[in-house]
Write a protein that holds these residues in place. Structure first.
Motif, short mmCIF file in Angstrom:
data_model
loop_
_atom_site.label_atom_id
_atom_site.label_comp_id
_atom_site.label_asym_id
_atom_site.label_seq_id
_atom_site.Cartn_x
_atom_site.Cartn_y
_atom_site.Cartn_z
N VAL A 152 -0.97 4.52 4.82
CA VAL A 152 -1.09 4.58 3.36
C VAL A 152 0.26 4.90 2.71
CG1 VAL A 152 -2.27 5.73 1.46
CG2 VAL A 152 -3.50 5.27 3.58
N LEU A 153 1.01 5.82 3.30
CA LEU A 153 2.32 6.16 2.75
C LEU A 153 3.27 4.98 2.82
CD1 LEU A 153 2.71 9.77 4.23
CD2 LEU A 153 2.45 9.17 1.81
N ALA A 154 3.22 4.23 3.90
CA ALA A 154 4.06 3.03 4.01
C ALA A 154 3.68 2.02 2.93
CB ALA A 154 3.92 2.42 5.40
N ASP A 155 2.37 1.88 2.63
CA ASP A 155 1.93 0.96 1.59
C ASP A 155 2.42 1.41 0.22
OD1 ASP A 155 0.26 -1.44 1.05
OD2 ASP A 155 -0.87 -0.01 -0.20
N LEU A 156 2.61 2.73 0.05
CA LEU A 156 3.13 3.26 -1.21
C LEU A 156 4.66 3.21 -1.29
CD1 LEU A 156 0.79 6.38 -1.60
CD2 LEU A 156 0.81 4.33 -3.03
N GLY A 157 5.32 2.75 -0.22
CA GLY A 157 6.78 2.67 -0.21
C GLY A 157 7.46 3.96 0.18
N ARG A 158 6.74 4.91 0.68
CA ARG A 158 7.33 6.20 1.08
C ARG A 158 7.55 6.16 2.59
NH1 ARG A 158 2.87 9.76 -2.13
NH2 ARG A 158 3.78 11.51 -0.94
N ARG A 159 8.62 5.47 2.96
CA ARG A 159 8.85 5.12 4.37
C ARG A 159 9.11 6.35 5.23
NH1 ARG A 159 13.69 1.18 6.69
NH2 ARG A 159 12.92 1.13 8.86
N GLU A 160 10.00 7.25 4.80
CA GLU A 160 10.33 8.41 5.62
C GLU A 160 9.12 9.32 5.83
OE1 GLU A 160 13.03 8.81 7.32
OE2 GLU A 160 13.79 6.94 6.52
N GLU A 161 8.31 9.49 4.78
CA GLU A 161 7.10 10.29 4.94
C GLU A 161 6.12 9.60 5.89
OE1 GLU A 161 5.49 12.06 1.25
OE2 GLU A 161 7.21 11.12 0.26
#
Length: 258
Positions: free
Chosen positions: A79-88
């Motif tokens: 889900v975080l990758a889908d939101l563009g928050r790659r490092e998280e």
């Protein structure tokens, strides 16, 4: 009719409520986790990423085993990758793979997200490999023991008196020049002392003389004797200094030549 309705409620509705209550009590704890994860998956498929993140956060709180915590962390990474928050997202992947190193992605994702997931798995494998490797005891190389040769006390040559030799080395020779200068200084000092006494006697005689001619003669003699006495005293002092100087200089050179 009222009695029939009451009987219907007791026989029909009552057991239904009792059954529902019994089901709620006996419901296993992981069912809540599964429900939260199913809700997160539905929202993720509907592209509701923010709501999916909130659902998977609830699932993380409901997890009870390492396998459940790993599933929730990996899905949170999706889900975080889908939101563009790659490092998280990579941090969540790392947390899930630490709990279950062989876990896989639960849904079809883009090659970029899959690449991040596998790179995190490789990083953890590289860190884990030296820890899992058996530690071999260090090989101690045996070195031959070398014994020091016994120390033999030096034996003096026959006929040599070591004490006499030590005394001779410790004695410092006085150079001849120092003796000569010292003697000269003593003689000059003695003569100067005599002339100084005579000069003082002439001064006393001049004080006691009645005639001016006698006074002048005594004073002239006193002055001459005083001058000579001073010269002799200076000579005695110079001779003493020369004797001491030659003693240290020539005495050291004599010892060095031995």
């Amino acid at each position: 009719m009222l009695g029939g309705l009451l009987g219907f409620w007791v026989l029909g509705v009552g057991p239904a409520f009792g059954q529902a209550a019994g089901t709620a009590v006996s419901r296993p704890a992981n069912a809540y986790f599964d429900a939260a994860m199913a809700e997160a998956a539905r929202l993720y498929e509907d592209l509701e990423s923010e709501q999916a993140l909130a659902a998977v956060t609830r699932a993380k709180r409901l997890a009870r085993t390492e396998e459940e915590r790993s599933r929730a962390a990996i899905y949170e990474g999706l889900v975080l990758a889908d939101l563009g928050r790659r490092e998280e997202a990579r941090a969540s992947f790392r947390a899930g793979l630490l709990l279950a190193p062989g876990a896989k992605l639960p849904a079809k994702v883009s090659p970029k997200v899959e690449g991040d997931f596998e790179s995190v798995r490789q990083e953890l494998a590289a860190v884990r490999k030296p820890v899992d490797a058996p530690v071999r005891p260090p090989v101690v190389e045996e070195k031959p023991v070398v014994l020091a040769p016994p120390q033999v006390a030096a034996v003096p040559a026959p006929g040599v008196d070591l004490k006499a030799d030590a005394r001779e080395r410790g004695t410092r020779r006085v150079p001849t020049v120092s003796w000569v200068l010292l003697g000269t200084g003593v003689v000059a000092g003695g003569v100067g002392s005599i002339l100084g006494l005579q000069s003082r006697g002439n001064v006393n005689n001049a004080r006691e003389a009645d005639l001016s001619a006698d006074v002048s003669g005594h004073l002239d003699d006193a002055r001459g004797q005083a001058v000579v006495a001073n010269v002799l005293f200076g000579t005695a002092l110079a001779a003493a200094v020369g004797a001491v100087t030659t003693y240290f200089l020539m005495g050291e050179s004599t010892e060095g030549g031995r």
